[in-house]
Every structure is written in C-alpha cells, then in structure tokens.
Design a protein around this motif. Structure first.
Motif, PDB file in Angstrom:
ATOM      1  N   LEU A 134       0.632  -1.261   0.122  1.00 53.42           N
ATOM      2  CA  LEU A 134      -0.135   0.111   0.003  1.00 53.42           C
ATOM      3  C   LEU A 134       0.962   1.195  -0.153  1.00 53.42           C
ATOM      4  N   VAL A 135       0.638   2.271  -0.769  1.00 53.90           N
ATOM      5  CA  VAL A 135       1.667   3.217  -1.023  1.00 53.90           C
ATOM      6  C   VAL A 135       0.613   4.736  -0.648  1.00 53.90           C
ATOM      7  N   GLY A 136       1.061   5.492   0.092  1.00 50.58           N
ATOM      8  CA  GLY A 136       0.531   6.663   0.656  1.00 50.58           C
ATOM      9  C   GLY A 136       1.336   7.869   0.573  1.00 50.58           C
ATOM     10  N   GLY A 137       0.799   8.967   0.309  1.00 54.67           N
ATOM     11  CA  GLY A 137       1.750  10.292   0.364  1.00 54.67           C
ATOM     12  C   GLY A 137       1.924  10.940   1.669  1.00 54.67           C
ATOM     13  N   MET A 138       1.831  10.238   2.685  1.00 55.54           N
ATOM     14  CA  MET A 138       2.055  10.986   3.960  1.00 55.54           C
ATOM     15  C   MET A 138       3.228  11.667   4.153  1.00 55.54           C
ATOM     16  N   CYS A 139       3.387  12.753   4.903  1.00 55.13           N
ATOM     17  CA  CYS A 139       4.669  13.144   5.011  1.00 55.13           C
ATOM     18  C   CYS A 139       4.720  14.095   6.494  1.00 55.13           C
ATOM     19  N   GLU A 140       5.801  13.819   7.180  1.00 58.84           N
ATOM     20  CA  GLU A 140       5.872  14.263   8.413  1.00 58.84           C
ATOM     21  C   GLU A 140       7.228  15.567   8.373  1.00 58.84           C
ATOM     22  N   THR A 141       7.445  15.912   7.102  1.00 61.81           N
ATOM     23  CA  THR A 141       8.287  17.033   6.963  1.00 61.81           C
ATOM     24  C   THR A 141       7.896  18.182   6.953  1.00 61.81           C
ATOM     25  N   ASP A 142       6.999  18.549   5.627  1.00 62.15           N
ATOM     26  CA  ASP A 142       6.175  19.543   5.415  1.00 62.15           C
ATOM     27  C   ASP A 142       4.879  19.183   5.416  1.00 62.15           C
ATOM     28  N   PHE A 143       4.240  19.414   6.513  1.00 62.78           N
ATOM     29  CA  PHE A 143       2.887  19.181   6.464  1.00 62.78           C
ATOM     30  C   PHE A 143       2.150  19.861   7.482  1.00 62.78           C
ATOM     31  N   SER A 144       0.618  19.846   7.641  1.00 60.28           N
ATOM     32  CA  SER A 144      -0.047  20.597   8.490  1.00 60.28           C
ATOM     33  C   SER A 144      -0.246  20.180   9.802  1.00 60.28           C
ATOM     34  N   GLY A 145       0.380  19.182  10.328  1.00 54.63           N
ATOM     35  CA  GLY A 145       0.533  18.671  11.888  1.00 54.63           C
ATOM     36  C   GLY A 145      -0.524  17.415  12.154  1.00 54.63           C
ATOM     37  N   TYR A 146      -0.948  17.058  11.006  1.00 52.12           N
ATOM     38  CA  TYR A 146      -2.082  15.776  11.310  1.00 52.12           C
ATOM     39  C   TYR A 146      -1.176  14.890  11.800  1.00 52.12           C
TER      40      TYR A 146
END
Length: 241
Positions: A134-146
């Motif tokens: 499963l491939v997702g585009g989640m990111c914790e470097t540049d993101f909205s704090g989710y």
C-alpha cells in the motif's frame, strides 16, 4: 519498517492511495517505476475540494501517456464511498467553516482518523486484489501537523493490518522524510518536465477546491494550508534549479 523497497520489485503489485493531489501523483509515478502492476484507490468522503475526484482521473490518464512502461503497469482505479465517515468529524474539509487552529493546536482541516480509515479500507481492497504493498503520500516533514501522517502512526497501523488480515502487508510512504521542495525534485527525477507539467496542470491540492486561479505552482486559492505548502515548496525547488 522500511519506507521504500531497496530494489525495484519487477513482479510485485501495489495499491496507491490516490487523491489526485501533488503528493499522491508523485507517489503514483514512484510506484509505477517500481512495481509491475499498480492500481489506484480514491475516497469520496464528502470533501469540500471534491474537484479532486475529477482531477485524479486526468492525472491517471496523463501518467499513462508519459512512459509506455507506465501505461503497461497501470491497472484499474477504484473509488470507495466514505461519505458517512466524512460527516462525523464536521471539519473544515467537509463543511463550510473557517480554516483555523483548534484547542489541540491542530488545523480544523484535520479529519480525525482519516488516514487510519483510508488504510483500513484500502487493505480490505488490496486483500481481495491480492496486493500487499500500500502506497500513501503522507509526510511528516512539510505538513499541516496531522497526527495520522506520522510514520509512527503508520507503523502501528501496518502492524495492526498484518495481524488483522494475516497477510504481510507493507505501508510504503516514499515522501515521509521529504520537504515539498524535495517532492518536486523527486517528481522531476521520475518523469522530468512532462511529469512536472502534469502535476502543475492537472493535480489538485487546494482545500477550497479553487480551480479558477492558475499560479506558477498550479491551481488553488493560494491561502489555505495546502496551497501555502505547495507554493513554498515550488519556490524553494525552482530557486535551486
């Protein structure tokens, strides 16, 4: 847990969580470079930026035109109806309310549990399709704090899905450690200027669904958190080219 395969998986398959935005478009290209068969899944959860549901089809079609091998590897698209879930949170993503910060310090565009629900549904679909990646585009470097974009959250989710389905599922997050500028660079590495042009013209990221205003970085209102991140990343990447 690994975030990317160390070598191309020629005979493997992947299911990309595909919204039609910048990040998921780059993830689709990334998967098409690595897997012999790639399917996509979108989620209709009553999002205000429902225009992304049309954008995702344009991006898919354009992706198949970029490289013959991508066209051969690109499998069917699936759309899952999650409007009942989207109505629960009453966030700025699904109702007409201002985008602001709540008492937890999170933007009101945060849909509680959204990525957890997405991966639960995607894993059920993947199980039926015989897919384990499963491939997702989640990111914790540049993101909205989710909080459900963090790799720790997705590692826990991956473990739960493996146990619950008795299948060796992998959650791949190729953008997890990248800034938005680095995501633009990755898009260029994968597909050159044609992929950049496709992302600019056809992908949709703006939370307000604005498609009437074309900026250097693509379409959007220019003021919501998604537009601000995309614009800043574009400016940083183009300044280095």
């Amino acid at each position: 847990m690994s975030e990317t395969p160390s070598t191309p998986v020629e005979n493997g398959s992947a299911l990309v969580l595909f919204s039609g935005g910048q990040d998921s478009a780059v993830c689709l290209a990334w998967a098409l470079e690595r897997y012999g068969r790639v399917e996509t899944v979108g989620f209709d959860y009553g999002q205000r930026h429902g225009v992304e549901m049309d954008a995702r089809l344009a991006v898919r079609d354009g992706m198949a035109d970029l490289k013959p091998e991508w066209a051969e590897r690109l499998g069917p698209d699936h759309v899952l109806d999650l409007r009942g879930f989207g109505a629960i949170g009453e966030t700025a993503m699904t109702t007409d309310r201002h985008i602001e910060t709540d008492e937890r310090g999170l933007p009101t565009t945060f849909v509680p549990g959204r990525n957890l629900i997405f991966f639960t549904y995607a894993s059920a679909l993947a199980d039926r399709r015989g897919i384990v990646n499963l491939v997702g585009g989640m990111c914790e470097t540049d993101f909205s704090g989710y909080p459900d974009c963090r790799r720790d959250t997705l590692d826990a989710m991956e473990r739960a899905l493996r146990l619950g389905l008795a299948r060796d599922l992998r959650i791949e997050t190729p953008l997890m450690r990248l800034t938005k500028a680095e995501t633009w660079a990755l898009a260029h590495d994968l597909g050159g200027d044609p992929l950049i042009d496709l992302v600019l013209e056809d992908s949709h990221t703006c939370y307000l669904g604005e498609r009437g205003r074309r900026h250097a970085w693509g379409y959007g209102c220019g003021a919501c958190p998604a537009c601000e991140l995309r614009a800043r990343g574009w400016a940083e990447w183009t300044a280095r080219r």
